[in-house]
Every structure is written in structure tokens, then in C-alpha cells.
Design an enzyme around this catalytic site. Structure first.
Site, PDB file in Angstrom:
ATOM      1  N   GLU A 120       1.157  -1.414   0.283  1.00  0.00           N
ATOM      2  CA  GLU A 120      -0.239  -0.256   0.372  1.00  0.00           C
ATOM      3  C   GLU A 120       0.389   1.341  -0.192  1.00  0.00           C
ATOM      4  OE1 GLU A 120      -2.494   0.089   2.716  1.00  0.00           O
ATOM      5  OE2 GLU A 120      -3.790  -1.346   2.775  1.00  0.00           O
ATOM      6  N   CYS A 153       3.358   8.651   1.062  1.00  0.00           N
ATOM      7  CA  CYS A 153       4.336   8.231   1.476  1.00  0.00           C
ATOM      8  C   CYS A 153       4.037   6.552   1.399  1.00  0.00           C
ATOM      9  CB  CYS A 153       3.857   7.611   3.114  1.00  0.00           C
ATOM     10  SG  CYS A 153       4.340   6.455   4.411  1.00  0.00           S
ATOM     11  N   CYS A 165       7.624  -5.941   6.689  1.00  0.00           N
ATOM     12  CA  CYS A 165       8.365  -5.573   7.106  1.00  0.00           C
ATOM     13  C   CYS A 165       8.614  -6.629   8.197  1.00  0.00           C
ATOM     14  CB  CYS A 165       7.761  -4.700   8.621  1.00  0.00           C
ATOM     15  SG  CYS A 165       8.745  -3.320   8.625  1.00  0.00           S
ATOM     16  N   CYS A 194       7.756  -3.689  15.138  1.00  0.00           N
ATOM     17  CA  CYS A 194       6.801  -3.140  16.378  1.00  0.00           C
ATOM     18  C   CYS A 194       5.284  -3.215  16.669  1.00  0.00           C
ATOM     19  CB  CYS A 194       7.055  -1.518  15.736  1.00  0.00           C
ATOM     20  SG  CYS A 194       8.875  -1.163  14.930  1.00  0.00           S
ATOM     21  N   CYS A 207       2.067  -1.750  15.788  1.00  0.00           N
ATOM     22  CA  CYS A 207       2.005  -0.668  14.416  1.00  0.00           C
ATOM     23  C   CYS A 207       1.240  -2.204  13.329  1.00  0.00           C
ATOM     24  CB  CYS A 207       3.508  -1.086  13.345  1.00  0.00           C
ATOM     25  SG  CYS A 207       3.434  -0.780  11.893  1.00  0.00           S
ATOM     26  N   GLY A 249       7.987  -2.482   5.485  1.00  0.00           N
ATOM     27  CA  GLY A 249       8.733  -2.120   5.453  1.00  0.00           C
ATOM     28  C   GLY A 249       9.790  -0.843   6.225  1.00  0.00           C
ATOM     29  N   SER A 290      13.213   7.419   7.345  1.00  0.00           N
ATOM     30  CA  SER A 290      12.933   6.938   7.918  1.00  0.00           C
ATOM     31  C   SER A 290      12.669   5.856   9.064  1.00  0.00           C
ATOM     32  CB  SER A 290      10.871   7.136   8.830  1.00  0.00           C
ATOM     33  OG  SER A 290      10.676   6.883   9.700  1.00  0.00           O
ATOM     34  N   SER A 344      12.057   6.702  14.101  1.00  0.00           N
ATOM     35  CA  SER A 344      10.906   6.112  14.518  1.00  0.00           C
ATOM     36  C   SER A 344      11.684   5.991  16.617  1.00  0.00           C
ATOM     37  CB  SER A 344      10.300   4.874  13.483  1.00  0.00           C
ATOM     38  OG  SER A 344       9.691   5.706  12.354  1.00  0.00           O
ATOM     39  N   LEU A 345      11.264   6.918  17.428  1.00  0.00           N
ATOM     40  CA  LEU A 345      11.647   6.688  18.271  1.00  0.00           C
ATOM     41  C   LEU A 345      11.185   5.955  19.095  1.00  0.00           C
ATOM     42  CD1 LEU A 345      14.364   7.187  19.910  1.00  0.00           C
ATOM     43  CD2 LEU A 345      13.205   9.260  20.535  1.00  0.00           C
ATOM     44  N   HIS A 346       9.501   6.093  19.714  1.00  0.00           N
ATOM     45  CA  HIS A 346       8.704   5.970  20.972  1.00  0.00           C
ATOM     46  C   HIS A 346       8.882   5.610  21.691  1.00  0.00           C
ATOM     47  CE1 HIS A 346       7.697   6.267  16.520  1.00  0.00           C
ATOM     48  NE2 HIS A 346       7.641   4.948  16.013  1.00  0.00           N
ATOM     49  N   ASN A 398      -2.811   5.076  16.375  1.00  0.00           N
ATOM     50  CA  ASN A 398      -4.735   4.797  15.197  1.00  0.00           C
ATOM     51  C   ASN A 398      -4.500   3.428  15.703  1.00  0.00           C
ATOM     52  OD1 ASN A 398      -4.083   7.148  13.134  1.00  0.00           O
ATOM     53  ND2 ASN A 398      -2.125   6.754  12.464  1.00  0.00           N
ATOM     54  N   CYS A 401      -0.644   6.081   9.879  1.00  0.00           N
ATOM     55  CA  CYS A 401       0.546   5.262  10.187  1.00  0.00           C
ATOM     56  C   CYS A 401       0.163   5.315  10.936  1.00  0.00           C
ATOM     57  CB  CYS A 401       0.555   7.390  10.828  1.00  0.00           C
ATOM     58  SG  CYS A 401       3.144   6.449  11.606  1.00  0.00           S
TER      59      CYS A 401
END
Length: 395
Positions: free
Chosen positions: A107, A125, A132, A136, A139, A188, A220, A242-244, A322, A365
């Protein structure tokens, strides 16, 4: 929401007999034409037709001789990945589902500026892998597992199709690129598919390709540290991380690659990217931080983040979570997100809160999900976990 099945002649798989020119670099095209007995400058001519005017029919490339047009028609083609579906959100977001070689689906999402102007900012995007390789925990994309890396033609083809979606009924000579920004933030981990991703970004920046500004192409990464050092040497693009999580214990849970490349190593690589000896490189990185209720959104977490990033020139982008089916997390409240943001702003950071777009078509996202022949068994394990949870609830 508008969901439209799309017929695409590319499904006839022309590339089995012909060389696909889509995704080839300027040097590769130059070598291709040299092997045909043509001058290397033909590469830049054809690049302009493909990327700036969206032309795939060699007979429409009017500055090529008739003989060369015929030769190209015999041995070459320009074939992007086939569009299986396209969906348009009520807020203007667009999503494409592409079928790539082998039958898997990936996608791609385009987000226009909020003002909706025809020639306003349009951010695409792009996906870099089928599924992937990372997992995570917040996700949904990662829950489907991993199949393979995308080829350069399948990566740059996403941008080509998105641009073409604005070219219907526009004469060839009046066409121009409408996508203004590209973020390698789709399905990915881009740095785990390094060479095709860098080659594709090169085409995005090339004046004979899409001609995008280096400040408008962003990669990213979740933190593939060795490749971050390579990236600084190989191409000049913006970097997002992408820290989070602001500490290793929590990040090990949310972003498992942290167990291999902990925060100390990740921040060192980010600093090396910012302070690279090449003066053309961007002087800050963007930090992406998804906001998870009662997980990583406390004042203490915010202060930890300030301490972690104090010597790294960075902008911080807070992303409201999300939700996806059976997700183990909830979105932080707006009040909590703003309180978190205030701590960062008061510490001197530029901190923004991303507005959720395209969630009515699952294009927000962390929501991108394709069709993957999972080689990791992760999708099966995730389904088993869901069913086990349902059984426990029924006891």
C-alpha cells in the site's frame, strides 16, 4: 470513501520478455543505450519522458528517431506495479493497493495539504518492503510478517502512479509533477532494503527524474545503525527516526530492534548524520513518537526524552496512535498529548502534533496492511495470540 477496482494492462506481465526501464538510474540507462549502439544522452531524454511527462509509449517520445522507437518497443518497456484498488478519503487522502511480482500486495498513501489547493503540498508515503522485517508492537503493518524487499521499479513506481493520478486528460506537454514531498515511511524498514531504496531516492532527486528537493525527500528508520552511517555518505536526504520511547527498557518492548541497536548507539548515529562533514547535509533529524495511553506518554517520559535528545538537533513529531483490530494499546487523550508537547516546547524543542489523516480508509500511520506470503510466521503467531485472548475472555 471511494473504493474502485482498477483494470491494469500491466497484469499481462510484459517484463518477462523485455527490460523494464522504470527504476533504472541515469548511469544504468546510459549503459543500456550504449549496449543498443546509442549515445548515452538518450538516457536523459527517456528519463524526462518517463518521470516528468509520465509517458510509457516509446512512440510518443517525439525526440527519439523512428528507428530507436521501434528498437525500444522490441526490447524494453516502462511498467509500474499494477494498481489493484485505489481509495480516496473524504479528507483528500488517497491510497493505492499495488500488486507486485509474485502476487503480493503493498500500500501507498498520498496526503494533500489541509488547504486542498490543486498545486499545494502533496506528501506521498512509500513502501519499501512486502510486509516488514521488524515487529514494532504498536504497528499493524508489522503483524502481517515479512516476505521480501521491493525492487527499485516497484518503489519508484509508487511515485510514478501517484503523479499520474493527477494527469488524466492533461496534454503530455502540459504535465508536471504534482507530488511535492516523499517520505519513505510506508510498509517496511527502508534501511533493510538499502540499495533499491537509495537508488529510488536518487531518481526522486535527479533533475531528469522527478527533480524533488533534497529537503522534501525523507527516509524514516527504526534505527538500523550501520546503514545510517552509510546513508550519510551515499545520499543527501532528510532523516527521521521512529523513536517512540525515551529509555531502552520501554523501547525494547515497543521497537524490538532496539535490543540490537540500543539508544546510545542510535543517538550517536543520528548525531553523526547531523554533524556529517558534508556541509550540504541536513542539520537536524525528525523524531517520530507515537503516543500510547499510559505506556509512553507521562510527564516523566517527556522529561526523559528531553534529556535523551539534549545534544541532538531535532524536531519532534508526536503521532496519536491509530488503533487497529486487537491492538494492545489505546490512543493518548488530546489533553495528555498537549501536556507532553508543552514539556518539550518549554525545553526548547520544536514539537508538532501530527493530525490524523485517512483513517477512514485505513491509511493512517501504522495502519498499512498488504497481502504478504509471510516467511516469518509472525502473522500466524499474531492470529494465534488473538484467538488465545478470546478463549481466555470466555473462561
Amino acid at each position: 470513501m471511494n473504493k474502485i477496482p482498477v483494470f491494469n494492462p500491466n497484469e499481462l506481465n510484459q517484463t518477462e520478455q523485455k527490460t523494464n526501464l522504470l527504476g533504472m538510474s541515469k548511469d544504468e540507462l546510459g549503459e543500456f543505450f550504449k549496449n543498443l549502439g546509442e549515445k548515452p544522452f538518450r538516457a536523459t531524454q527517456v528519463m524526462k519522458w518517463i518521470y516528468q511527462f509520465g509517458v510509457t509509449d516509446f512512440y510518443q517520445m517525439t525526440n527519439l528517431s523512428k528507428k530507436l522507437q521501434e528498437k525500444l518497443d522490441e526490447v524494453a518497456c516502462v511498467v509500474p506495479p499494477a494498481v489493484k484498488f485505489k481509495q480516496f478519503s473524504e479528507d483528500g487522502t488517497r491510497k493505492w493497493v499495488f500488486e507486485v511480482a509474485g502476487g503480493s500486495l503493498v500500500e501507498t498513501v498520498l496526503i494533500p495539504a489541509e488547504d486542498g489547493k490543486q498545486f499545494g503540498r502533496k506528501t506521498l508515503c512509500i513502501s519499501s518492503q512486502v510486509g516488514c522485517a521488524l515487529d514494532c508492537s504498536f504497528c499493524s503493518t508489522g503483524k502481517q510478517g515479512f516476505e521480501r524487499d521491493l525492487k527499485a521499479s516497484e518503489i519508484i513506481g509508487q511515485l510514478w502512479v501517484a503523479n499520474q493520478s493527477y494527469m488524466e486528460n492533461v496534454p503530455v506537454t502540459e504535465r508536471e509533477n504534482r507530488v511535492t514531498n516523499v517520505v519513505m515511511m510506508g510498509m517496511g524498514e527502508p534501511l533493510l532494503n538499502y540499495e533499491p531504496v537509495v537508488a529510488s531516492m536518487g531518481l526522486m532527486l535527479d533533475d531528469f527524474g522527478f527533480g524533488l528537493s533534497k529537503r522534501r525527500v525523507t527516509l524514516s528508520t527504526s534505527g538500523i545503525v550501520p546503514k545510517m552511517y552509510d546513508l550519510a555518505k551515499d545520499i543527501d536526504v532528510a532523516l527521521a527516526i521512529s523513536l517512540h520511547a525515551p529509555n531502552d527498557e520501554l523501547r525494547n518492548e515497543l521497537v524490538p530492534i532496539n535490543k540490537k541497536y540500543p539508544l546510545k548507539d542510535l543517538i550517536a548515529a543520528a548525531k553523526a548524520y547531523v554533524y556529517d562533514e558534508n556541509p550540504r547535509h541536513k542539520k537536524h533529524v525528525t523524531i517520530e513518537y507515537v503516543m500510547l495511553k499510559d505506556v509512553n506518554d507521562s510527564d516523566e517520559h517527556a522529561h526523559q526524552l528531553v534529556k535523551l535528545l539534549k545534544d541532538l538537533p531535532s524536531k519532534i513529531n508526536l503521532i496519536p496512535f491509530n488503533p487497529f483490530p486487537h491492538a494492545p494499546y489505546q490512543r493518548s487523550s488530546n489533553n495528555r498529548i498537549h501536556a507532553f508537547s508543552n514539556i518539550l516546547n518549554n525545553a526548547g524543542f520544536v514539537c508538532t502534533i501530527r493530525q490524523t489523516r485517512g483513517d477512514d480508509i485505513d491509511a493512517a500511520c501504522g495502519q498499512l496492511v498488504g497481502q504478504v506470503a509471510d516467511k516469518t510466521r509472525r502473522a500466524k503467531q499474531w492470529q494465534q495470540k488473538i484467538w488465545q485472548g478470546k478463549i481466555e475472555q470466555q473462561k
